[in-house]
Design an enzyme around this catalytic site. Structure first.
Site, PDB file in Angstrom:
ATOM      1  N   ARG A   1      -8.998  -7.237  -3.478  1.00  0.00           N
ATOM      2  CA  ARG A   1      -8.722  -7.546  -2.082  1.00  0.00           C
ATOM      3  C   ARG A   1      -9.226  -8.920  -1.675  1.00  0.00           C
ATOM      4  O   ARG A   1      -9.074  -9.292  -0.502  1.00  0.00           O
ATOM      5  CB  ARG A   1      -9.432  -6.514  -1.209  1.00  0.00           C
ATOM      6  CG  ARG A   1      -8.532  -5.417  -0.696  1.00  0.00           C
ATOM      7  CD  ARG A   1      -9.451  -4.484   0.063  1.00  0.00           C
ATOM      8  NE  ARG A   1      -8.817  -3.840   1.155  1.00  0.00           N
ATOM      9  CZ  ARG A   1      -8.308  -2.607   1.087  1.00  0.00           C
ATOM     10  NH1 ARG A   1      -8.305  -1.930  -0.028  1.00  0.00           N
ATOM     11  NH2 ARG A   1      -7.790  -2.061   2.161  1.00  0.00           N
TER      12      ARG A   1
ATOM     13  N   ARG B   1      -0.553   8.886  10.629  1.00  0.00           N
ATOM     14  CA  ARG B   1      -1.362   9.555   9.614  1.00  0.00           C
ATOM     15  C   ARG B   1      -2.700  10.006  10.207  1.00  0.00           C
ATOM     16  O   ARG B   1      -3.244  11.033   9.824  1.00  0.00           O
ATOM     17  CB  ARG B   1      -1.607   8.628   8.426  1.00  0.00           C
ATOM     18  CG  ARG B   1      -2.351   9.347   7.308  1.00  0.00           C
ATOM     19  CD  ARG B   1      -2.557   8.481   6.096  1.00  0.00           C
ATOM     20  NE  ARG B   1      -3.425   7.362   6.402  1.00  0.00           N
ATOM     21  CZ  ARG B   1      -3.716   6.394   5.537  1.00  0.00           C
ATOM     22  NH1 ARG B   1      -3.177   6.397   4.348  1.00  0.00           N
ATOM     23  NH2 ARG B   1      -4.528   5.428   5.880  1.00  0.00           N
TER      24      ARG B   1
ATOM     25  N   ARG C   1      -9.187  10.513   8.339  1.00  0.00           N
ATOM     26  CA  ARG C   1      -9.771   9.197   8.043  1.00  0.00           C
ATOM     27  C   ARG C   1     -10.190   8.529   9.332  1.00  0.00           C
ATOM     28  O   ARG C   1      -9.372   8.271  10.206  1.00  0.00           O
ATOM     29  CB  ARG C   1      -8.753   8.319   7.299  1.00  0.00           C
ATOM     30  CG  ARG C   1      -8.860   8.461   5.804  1.00  0.00           C
ATOM     31  CD  ARG C   1      -7.879   7.588   5.071  1.00  0.00           C
ATOM     32  NE  ARG C   1      -8.105   6.150   5.272  1.00  0.00           N
ATOM     33  CZ  ARG C   1      -7.540   5.217   4.513  1.00  0.00           C
ATOM     34  NH1 ARG C   1      -6.752   5.565   3.516  1.00  0.00           N
ATOM     35  NH2 ARG C   1      -7.770   3.948   4.754  1.00  0.00           N
TER      36      ARG C   1
ATOM     37  N   LYS D   1       0.783   2.169  -0.624  1.00  0.00           N
ATOM     38  CA  LYS D   1       0.155   2.049  -1.959  1.00  0.00           C
ATOM     39  C   LYS D   1      -0.245   3.419  -2.505  1.00  0.00           C
ATOM     40  O   LYS D   1       0.052   3.754  -3.645  1.00  0.00           O
ATOM     41  CB  LYS D   1      -1.082   1.129  -1.899  1.00  0.00           C
ATOM     42  CG  LYS D   1      -0.785  -0.277  -1.382  1.00  0.00           C
ATOM     43  CD  LYS D   1      -2.014  -1.173  -1.407  1.00  0.00           C
ATOM     44  CE  LYS D   1      -3.151  -0.737  -0.483  1.00  0.00           C
ATOM     45  NZ  LYS D   1      -2.838  -0.817   0.961  1.00  0.00           N
TER      46      LYS D   1
ATOM     47  N   ARG E   1      -8.138  -3.845  10.391  1.00  0.00           N
ATOM     48  CA  ARG E   1      -7.868  -3.743   8.949  1.00  0.00           C
ATOM     49  C   ARG E   1      -6.735  -4.684   8.558  1.00  0.00           C
ATOM     50  O   ARG E   1      -6.798  -5.354   7.523  1.00  0.00           O
ATOM     51  CB  ARG E   1      -7.496  -2.290   8.584  1.00  0.00           C
ATOM     52  CG  ARG E   1      -8.705  -1.365   8.574  1.00  0.00           C
ATOM     53  CD  ARG E   1      -8.304   0.085   8.687  1.00  0.00           C
ATOM     54  NE  ARG E   1      -7.459   0.540   7.593  1.00  0.00           N
ATOM     55  CZ  ARG E   1      -6.750   1.669   7.630  1.00  0.00           C
ATOM     56  NH1 ARG E   1      -6.777   2.449   8.702  1.00  0.00           N
ATOM     57  NH2 ARG E   1      -6.034   2.019   6.595  1.00  0.00           N
TER      58      ARG E   1
HETATM   59  P1  AP5 Z   1      -0.241   5.152   2.278  1.00  0.00           P
HETATM   60  O1  AP5 Z   1       0.529   5.431   1.046  1.00  0.00           O
HETATM   61  O2  AP5 Z   1      -1.470   5.915   2.536  1.00  0.00           O
HETATM   62  O3  AP5 Z   1      -0.520   3.585   2.412  1.00  0.00           O
HETATM   63  P2  AP5 Z   1      -1.672   2.704   1.799  1.00  0.00           P
HETATM   64  O4  AP5 Z   1      -1.064   1.385   1.511  1.00  0.00           O
HETATM   65  O5  AP5 Z   1      -2.337   3.433   0.682  1.00  0.00           O
HETATM   66  O6  AP5 Z   1      -2.601   2.593   3.080  1.00  0.00           O
HETATM   67  P3  AP5 Z   1      -4.169   2.734   3.218  1.00  0.00           P
HETATM   68  O7  AP5 Z   1      -4.432   3.064   4.653  1.00  0.00           O
HETATM   69  O8  AP5 Z   1      -4.737   3.616   2.200  1.00  0.00           O
HETATM   70  O9  AP5 Z   1      -4.549   1.268   2.987  1.00  0.00           O
HETATM   71  P4  AP5 Z   1      -5.891   0.560   3.053  1.00  0.00           P
HETATM   72  O10 AP5 Z   1      -5.641  -0.548   2.137  1.00  0.00           O
HETATM   73  O11 AP5 Z   1      -6.293   0.210   4.432  1.00  0.00           O
HETATM   74  O12 AP5 Z   1      -6.955   1.667   2.630  1.00  0.00           O
HETATM   75  P5  AP5 Z   1      -7.979   1.744   1.460  1.00  0.00           P
HETATM   76  O13 AP5 Z   1      -8.265   3.164   1.246  1.00  0.00           O
HETATM   77  O14 AP5 Z   1      -7.537   0.916   0.318  1.00  0.00           O
HETATM   78  O15 AP5 Z   1       0.781   5.338   3.488  1.00  0.00           O
HETATM   79  C1  AP5 Z   1       0.340   5.227   4.842  1.00  0.00           C
HETATM   80  C2  AP5 Z   1       1.110   6.242   5.704  1.00  0.00           C
HETATM   81  O16 AP5 Z   1       2.494   5.898   5.714  1.00  0.00           O
HETATM   82  C3  AP5 Z   1       1.034   7.682   5.161  1.00  0.00           C
HETATM   83  O17 AP5 Z   1       0.961   8.570   6.237  1.00  0.00           O
HETATM   84  C4  AP5 Z   1       2.357   7.832   4.409  1.00  0.00           C
HETATM   85  O18 AP5 Z   1       2.785   9.170   4.364  1.00  0.00           O
HETATM   86  C5  AP5 Z   1       3.292   6.966   5.211  1.00  0.00           C
HETATM   87  N1  AP5 Z   1       4.358   6.359   4.386  1.00  0.00           N
HETATM   88  C6  AP5 Z   1       4.270   5.938   3.090  1.00  0.00           C
HETATM   89  N2  AP5 Z   1       5.453   5.434   2.676  1.00  0.00           N
HETATM   90  C7  AP5 Z   1       6.305   5.520   3.737  1.00  0.00           C
HETATM   91  C8  AP5 Z   1       7.670   5.167   3.930  1.00  0.00           C
HETATM   92  N3  AP5 Z   1       8.394   4.608   2.953  1.00  0.00           N
HETATM   93  N4  AP5 Z   1       8.217   5.379   5.134  1.00  0.00           N
HETATM   94  C9  AP5 Z   1       7.477   5.941   6.139  1.00  0.00           C
HETATM   95  N5  AP5 Z   1       6.177   6.322   6.016  1.00  0.00           N
HETATM   96  C10 AP5 Z   1       5.613   6.116   4.828  1.00  0.00           C
HETATM   97  O19 AP5 Z   1      -9.266   1.015   2.085  1.00  0.00           O
HETATM   98  C11 AP5 Z   1      -9.991   1.587   3.147  1.00  0.00           C
HETATM   99  C12 AP5 Z   1     -11.235   0.767   3.415  1.00  0.00           C
HETATM  100  O20 AP5 Z   1     -12.087   0.806   2.266  1.00  0.00           O
HETATM  101  C13 AP5 Z   1     -11.007  -0.725   3.681  1.00  0.00           C
HETATM  102  O21 AP5 Z   1     -10.726  -0.985   5.022  1.00  0.00           O
HETATM  103  C14 AP5 Z   1     -12.354  -1.315   3.228  1.00  0.00           C
HETATM  104  O22 AP5 Z   1     -13.331  -1.123   4.221  1.00  0.00           O
HETATM  105  C15 AP5 Z   1     -12.717  -0.452   2.038  1.00  0.00           C
HETATM  106  N6  AP5 Z   1     -12.219  -1.001   0.770  1.00  0.00           N
HETATM  107  C16 AP5 Z   1     -11.356  -0.398  -0.102  1.00  0.00           C
HETATM  108  N7  AP5 Z   1     -11.116  -1.175  -1.168  1.00  0.00           N
HETATM  109  C17 AP5 Z   1     -11.842  -2.303  -0.985  1.00  0.00           C
HETATM  110  C18 AP5 Z   1     -11.980  -3.486  -1.734  1.00  0.00           C
HETATM  111  N8  AP5 Z   1     -11.322  -3.678  -2.892  1.00  0.00           N
HETATM  112  N9  AP5 Z   1     -12.811  -4.460  -1.241  1.00  0.00           N
HETATM  113  C19 AP5 Z   1     -13.479  -4.279  -0.089  1.00  0.00           C
HETATM  114  N10 AP5 Z   1     -13.383  -3.179   0.681  1.00  0.00           N
HETATM  115  C20 AP5 Z   1     -12.557  -2.186   0.241  1.00  0.00           C
HETATM  116 MG    MG Z   2      -4.336   4.043   0.305  1.00  0.00          MG
END
Ligand code: AP5
Ligand code: MG
Length: 192
Positions: A89, A128, A134, A14, A146
């Protein structure tokens, strides 16, 4: 306005694809994860409260993230559109978002849902974690928590938007360029 949700489990790409999409379409990127991490970095009360929950791989309370999105919408009255990443979410968050957008006379145009297998997610996030700083990426059991939170509470959000025919599944494995091309093809077919 053109508002889209980039949907998918942790590690599905994402954040990676959002960066490119906002550059192409001039949308405002709203990532609740990024906003929460900046609150933590600034040691705000909200950040301090959220940190222990995020470190366990659990979701922070709905009212906290809904209020964050409410302020972000208020603070960006000139935006051409929003790209939501990591939000909504839960079904409660989706309903709240619909209401907020409705009040602004706009809505979600499309939900692009990245499809990636579970073991690929774990391996991407562990990888990552070597460099991201992180804390929720460093430990495999937190990564799996997660993904479990996603399966239990977040996957249903796609069902919610399916009722309005807004969900398009996108293959999230392959090169970053290939996935970007699939995403832009869907957006271009909807954008005037
Ligand atoms: P990346 O692009 O970073 O993936 P992502 O989907 O953004 O993953 P996140 O880890 O950010 O997801 P998340 O939903 O857990 O985190 P968030 O910050 O939202 O890619 C991941 C890796 O893969 C990278 O190294 C990238 O380079 C690699 N990659 C990308 N594309 C690729 C490809 N095609 N091939 C190979 N490799 C590739 O949330 C974090 C925390 O915040 C949650 O756990 C929760 O506690 C809280 N939180 C956030 N939003 C909410 C909400 N709305 N409600 C409640 N809690 C929330
Ligand atoms: Mg992300």
């Amino acid at each position: 306005m053109f508002n889209l949700i980039l949907f998918g489990p942790p590690g599905s790409g994402k954040g990676t694809q959002s960066e490119r999409l906002i550059a192409r379409y001039g949308l405002k990127h709203l990532s609740t994860g990024d906003i929460l991490r900046s609150e933590i970095a600034n040691q705000t009360p909200l950040g301090l409260a959220a940190k222990s929950i995020m470190d366990k791989g659990q979701l922070v309370p709905d009212e906290v993230v809904i209020e964050m999105i409410n302020s972000a919408l208020e603070n960006n009255p000139q935006a051409k559109g929003f790209l939501f990443d990591g939000f909504p979410r839960t079904t409660a968050q989706a309903e709240a978002l619909d209401k907020l957008l409705n009040q602004k006379g706009t809505q979600i145009a499309v939900v692009l849902a990245l499809q990636v297998g579970k073991e690929e997610l774990v391996s991407r996030l562990l990888n990552r974690g070597k460099t991201s700083g992180r804390s929720d990426d460093t430990n495999e059991s937190v990564i799996r928590s997660r993904i479990e939170e996603y399966e239990k509470k977040t996957a249903v959000v796609a069902e919610y938007y399916s009722k309005f025919n807004k969900v398009v599944n996108i293959k999230g494995e392959g090169t970053i360029d290939e996935i970007f091309d699939s995403l832009t093809a869907e957006i271009d077919s909807r954008k005037g």
